[in-house]
Motif scaffolding. Structure first.
Motif, PDB file in Angstrom:
ATOM      1  N   ARG A 135      -2.008  -2.866 -13.502  1.00 51.15           N
ATOM      2  CA  ARG A 135      -1.560  -2.417 -15.014  1.00 51.15           C
ATOM      3  C   ARG A 135      -0.399  -1.528 -14.472  1.00 51.15           C
ATOM      4  NH1 ARG A 135      -5.996  -1.372 -19.179  1.00 51.15           N
ATOM      5  NH2 ARG A 135      -6.412  -4.172 -19.205  1.00 51.15           N
ATOM      6  N   VAL A 136      -0.510  -0.461 -13.603  1.00 52.37           N
ATOM      7  CA  VAL A 136       0.491   0.293 -12.831  1.00 52.37           C
ATOM      8  C   VAL A 136       1.203  -0.072 -11.817  1.00 52.37           C
ATOM      9  CG1 VAL A 136       0.630   3.316 -11.967  1.00 52.37           C
ATOM     10  CG2 VAL A 136      -1.138   2.010 -13.257  1.00 52.37           C
ATOM     11  N   TRP A 137       1.144  -0.138 -10.514  1.00 50.82           N
ATOM     12  CA  TRP A 137       1.775   0.015  -9.535  1.00 50.82           C
ATOM     13  C   TRP A 137       3.046  -1.932  -9.798  1.00 50.82           C
ATOM     14  CZ3 TRP A 137       2.691   3.902  -7.894  1.00 50.82           C
ATOM     15  CH2 TRP A 137       2.021   5.036  -7.602  1.00 50.82           C
ATOM     16  N   LYS A 138       2.865  -2.355  -9.646  1.00 53.48           N
ATOM     17  CA  LYS A 138       3.365  -3.900 -10.185  1.00 53.48           C
ATOM     18  C   LYS A 138       4.347  -3.921 -11.733  1.00 53.48           C
ATOM     19  CE  LYS A 138       0.778  -7.645  -7.811  1.00 53.48           C
ATOM     20  NZ  LYS A 138       0.136  -8.170  -8.211  1.00 53.48           N
ATOM     21  N   GLN A 139       3.800  -2.133 -12.693  1.00 49.40           N
ATOM     22  CA  GLN A 139       4.697  -2.906 -13.710  1.00 49.40           C
ATOM     23  C   GLN A 139       5.741  -1.151 -13.423  1.00 49.40           C
ATOM     24  OE1 GLN A 139       3.887  -4.474 -16.020  1.00 49.40           O
ATOM     25  NE2 GLN A 139       2.603  -5.168 -14.707  1.00 49.40           N
ATOM     26  N   HIS A 140       5.757  -0.443 -12.697  1.00 52.49           N
ATOM     27  CA  HIS A 140       6.486   0.511 -12.616  1.00 52.49           C
ATOM     28  C   HIS A 140       7.778   0.476 -12.070  1.00 52.49           C
ATOM     29  CE1 HIS A 140       7.838   4.208 -10.947  1.00 52.49           C
ATOM     30  NE2 HIS A 140       7.121   4.869 -12.037  1.00 52.49           N
ATOM     31  N   PRO A 141       9.105   0.806 -12.097  1.00 50.88           N
ATOM     32  CA  PRO A 141      10.397   0.158 -12.346  1.00 50.88           C
ATOM     33  C   PRO A 141      10.532   0.418 -10.844  1.00 50.88           C
ATOM     34  CG  PRO A 141      10.615   1.933 -13.500  1.00 50.88           C
ATOM     35  CD  PRO A 141       8.945   1.336 -13.697  1.00 50.88           C
ATOM     36  N   VAL A 142       9.566   1.462 -10.217  1.00 51.09           N
ATOM     37  CA  VAL A 142      10.521   1.751  -9.245  1.00 51.09           C
ATOM     38  C   VAL A 142       9.308   0.359  -8.024  1.00 51.09           C
ATOM     39  CG1 VAL A 142      10.312   3.479  -6.585  1.00 51.09           C
ATOM     40  CG2 VAL A 142      12.057   3.784  -9.608  1.00 51.09           C
ATOM     41  N   TRP A 143       8.467   1.372  -7.748  1.00 52.20           N
ATOM     42  CA  TRP A 143       7.352   1.166  -7.874  1.00 52.20           C
ATOM     43  C   TRP A 143       6.961  -0.869  -6.916  1.00 52.20           C
ATOM     44  CZ3 TRP A 143       7.374   4.300  -3.854  1.00 52.20           C
ATOM     45  CH2 TRP A 143       7.561   5.445  -4.938  1.00 52.20           C
ATOM     46  N   LYS A 144       7.442  -1.318  -8.460  1.00 54.33           N
ATOM     47  CA  LYS A 144       7.082  -2.567  -8.607  1.00 54.33           C
ATOM     48  C   LYS A 144       7.875  -3.513  -7.163  1.00 54.33           C
ATOM     49  CE  LYS A 144      10.792  -3.381 -12.149  1.00 54.33           C
ATOM     50  NZ  LYS A 144      10.425  -4.305 -13.543  1.00 54.33           N
ATOM     51  N   LYS A 145       8.788  -2.844  -7.029  1.00 54.82           N
ATOM     52  CA  LYS A 145       9.959  -3.646  -6.062  1.00 54.82           C
ATOM     53  C   LYS A 145       8.856  -4.087  -4.058  1.00 54.82           C
ATOM     54  CE  LYS A 145      13.817  -1.687  -7.850  1.00 54.82           C
ATOM     55  NZ  LYS A 145      14.546  -0.277  -7.063  1.00 54.82           N
ATOM     56  N   PHE A 146       7.358  -2.941  -4.686  1.00 51.45           N
ATOM     57  CA  PHE A 146       7.044  -3.347  -3.111  1.00 51.45           C
ATOM     58  C   PHE A 146       5.595  -4.154  -3.619  1.00 51.45           C
ATOM     59  CE2 PHE A 146       9.006   1.128  -2.873  1.00 51.45           C
ATOM     60  CZ  PHE A 146       9.071   0.678  -1.220  1.00 51.45           C
ATOM     61  N   GLY A 153       0.610  -1.461  -0.009  1.00 56.06           N
ATOM     62  CA  GLY A 153      -0.052  -0.427   0.210  1.00 56.06           C
ATOM     63  C   GLY A 153       0.964   1.318   0.063  1.00 56.06           C
ATOM     64  N   ILE A 154       2.461   1.520   0.581  1.00 55.04           N
ATOM     65  CA  ILE A 154       3.128   2.558   0.116  1.00 55.04           C
ATOM     66  C   ILE A 154       3.071   3.152  -0.880  1.00 55.04           C
ATOM     67  CG2 ILE A 154       5.282   2.984   1.128  1.00 55.04           C
ATOM     68  CD1 ILE A 154       3.786   2.662   2.915  1.00 55.04           C
ATOM     69  N   PRO A 155       3.390   2.326  -1.696  1.00 58.59           N
ATOM     70  CA  PRO A 155       3.372   3.282  -3.186  1.00 58.59           C
ATOM     71  C   PRO A 155       2.188   4.170  -3.501  1.00 58.59           C
ATOM     72  CG  PRO A 155       4.029   0.608  -3.911  1.00 58.59           C
ATOM     73  CD  PRO A 155       2.826   1.144  -2.065  1.00 58.59           C
ATOM     74  N   ALA A 156       1.029   4.252  -3.239  1.00 62.01           N
ATOM     75  CA  ALA A 156       0.026   4.689  -4.132  1.00 62.01           C
ATOM     76  C   ALA A 156      -0.213   5.686  -2.424  1.00 62.01           C
ATOM     77  CB  ALA A 156      -0.662   4.142  -3.678  1.00 62.01           C
ATOM     78  N   LEU A 157      -0.148   5.132  -1.344  1.00 61.75           N
ATOM     79  CA  LEU A 157      -0.042   6.078  -0.278  1.00 61.75           C
ATOM     80  C   LEU A 157       0.872   7.248  -0.102  1.00 61.75           C
ATOM     81  CD1 LEU A 157      -2.187   7.247   2.168  1.00 61.75           C
ATOM     82  CD2 LEU A 157       0.081   5.293   3.622  1.00 61.75           C
TER      83      LEU A 157
END
Length: 314
Positions: free
Chosen positions: A291-302, A86-90
Motif C-alpha cells: 500500500r505504501v512503497w509499491k504505490q509511491h511514484p519514486v520508491w515503486k521503482k525499487f 529494502g532500500i526505500p525504508a532503510l
C-alpha cells in the motif's frame, strides 16, 4: 536558598520522568504483531481487539498471522534489508533521524542556558528560560498524540517545517542585526527571541520529535523491522553526539549565522517530506509494502516481481 545544591536537585528531578517511564513500561500494551511473532496468538488477538475497540478483527488478524509467518521464513533480515526492495525504508528511516538532529533541536535544548546568557539574560533567568522551553516541549508533544492519526504524519511534518523555518530565520535575523558586540540584546528583543525559541521547540515537539521515532517503526515490513529500526536508532545516537559536540564551536564561529545554517536544513527537510516521504496513517505494518512503497511514484521503482520473489527466498 538552593545554592550550592542546585545541581543535585536538578539531577534528582530527572528521576521523576524515569519513574513515569518505569511505571508505563509495566502497563503498556504489547503490539499484536509482537505477540503473534512470539507464538502468543490468543493474546495477540485480544490486544488487537483492544486497540481497534471492536470484536470483529478476524480479517486483520489473519493478515498479521500470515505476515508473521512470512517473516519467520527470513533467516537473514540484515541481508534482506540491503537488497534493492529494502532500500526505500532503510533510507527514509535513517534520513529522518539525521534530519531530526539537523533541525538544531538538541543543540538548543542542551545549551539553552548558555544561549540565553549570550542574549543578555542573567544566570538564573537563562536557566528559567530553558525550563520554560522544556515544558513547552513536553506540552506540545500531547498535540502530536492527539493529531497524528487524525491529520496524518506528512501534514504535521510540513506544517512544523514551515513554523520551524520561520522561527529560525527570525531568530537569526534579530541576532544578526541587533546583538551587540558585548553579546547582549535589548530586553524586549531578548524576550522575543525566547518566544521564537518556544515556537520552534513547540513545532518540533508535535512533528519531527515524535515522528522521528514513529515513522521508522511503521515503514519496515515485519521481517526486517527489528534490523531496520536498529539502524535508525544508531543513526540518531551518532548524529546527536556529533551535533552536541559541534554546536558550541559552531555558535562561537558562526554566531547568528548558525540559525540560518539550521533553517537551510529545515527547508531541505520540507522538500524531502513533499517528494520522498509516503503517508503511513492507517496502514497496517503487514501491508506497508503493497500500500505504501509499491504505490509511491519514486520508491515503486525499487520493486519488481522478480526482485520480490528473490527477497522472499532470502
Amino acid at each position: 536558598m538552593i545554592h550550592p545544591n542546585g545541581w543535585r536537585i536538578s539531577l534528582g528531578l530527572a528521576a521523576v520522568p524515569g519513574c513515569v517511564l518505569l511505571v508505563g513500561s509495566l502497563i503498556i500494551t504489547e503490539t499484536p504483531s509482537s505477540l503473534i511473532e512470539r507464538g502468543k496468538e490468543d493474546e495477540g488477538k485480544k490486544a488487537l481487539k483492544k486497540i481497534r475497540g471492536v470484536d470483529e478483527v478476524d480479517a486483520e488478524f489473519r493478515q498479521i498471522v500470515a505476515a508473521c509467518e512470512q517473516g519467520r521464513q527470513v533467516k537473514k533480515p540484515f541481508k534482506k534489508l540491503f537488497k534493492r526492495s529494502g532500500i526505500p525504508a532503510l533510507f527514509v528511516a535513517n534520513i529522518i533521524q539525521v534530519f531530526q538532529q539537523l533541525t538544531g533541536i538538541n543543540a538548543i535544548m542542551f545549551y539553552a542556558p548558555v544561549l540565553f546568557q549570550t542574549l543578555g539574560f542573567k544566570s538564573d533567568a537563562s536557566l528559567l528560560s530553558s525550563v520554560i522551553t522544556g515544558l513547552v516541549n513536553v506540552g506540545a508533544t500531547f498535540v502530536s498524540i492527539y493529531l497524528v492519526d487524525k491529520v496524518g504524519r506528512r501534514k504535521l511534518l510540513l506544517q512544523a517545517s514551515v513554523q520551524m523555518f520561520i522561527s529560525q530565520v527570525a531568530i537569526g535575523a534579530i541576532l544578526l542585526t541587533h546583538l551587540s558586540a558585548t553579546g547582549t540584546l535589548h530586553k524586549g528583543l531578548a524576550a522575543l527571541v525566547v518566544i521564537l525559541v518556544c515556537t520552534f521547540v513547540m513545532s518540533f515537539a508535535w512533528s519531527w520529535g515524535p515522528m522521528g521515532w514513529l515513522i521508522p517503526s511503521e515503514i519496515f515490513p515485519i521481517e526486517t523491522r527489528t534490523a531496520g529500526f536498529a539502524f535508525a536508532v544508531s543513526t540518531n545516537m551518532i548524529f546527536t553526539f556529533i551535533i552536541a559536540q559541534a554546536f558550541l564551536s559552531m555558535m562561537c564561529h558562526m554566531r547568528a549565522y548558525i540559525f540560518f545554517f539550521f533553517s537551510a536544513w529545515i527547508l531541505v527537510m520540507g522538500l524531502f517530506v513533499v517528494f520522498l516521504l509516503p503517508e503511513t496513517k492507517g496502514i497496517p505494518i503487514e501491508l506497508i509494502e503493497e500500500r505504501v512503497w509499491k504505490q509511491h511514484p519514486v520508491w515503486k521503482k525499487f520493486y519488481d516481481d522478480d526482485e520480490g520473489k528473490r527477497d522472499d527466498m532470502a
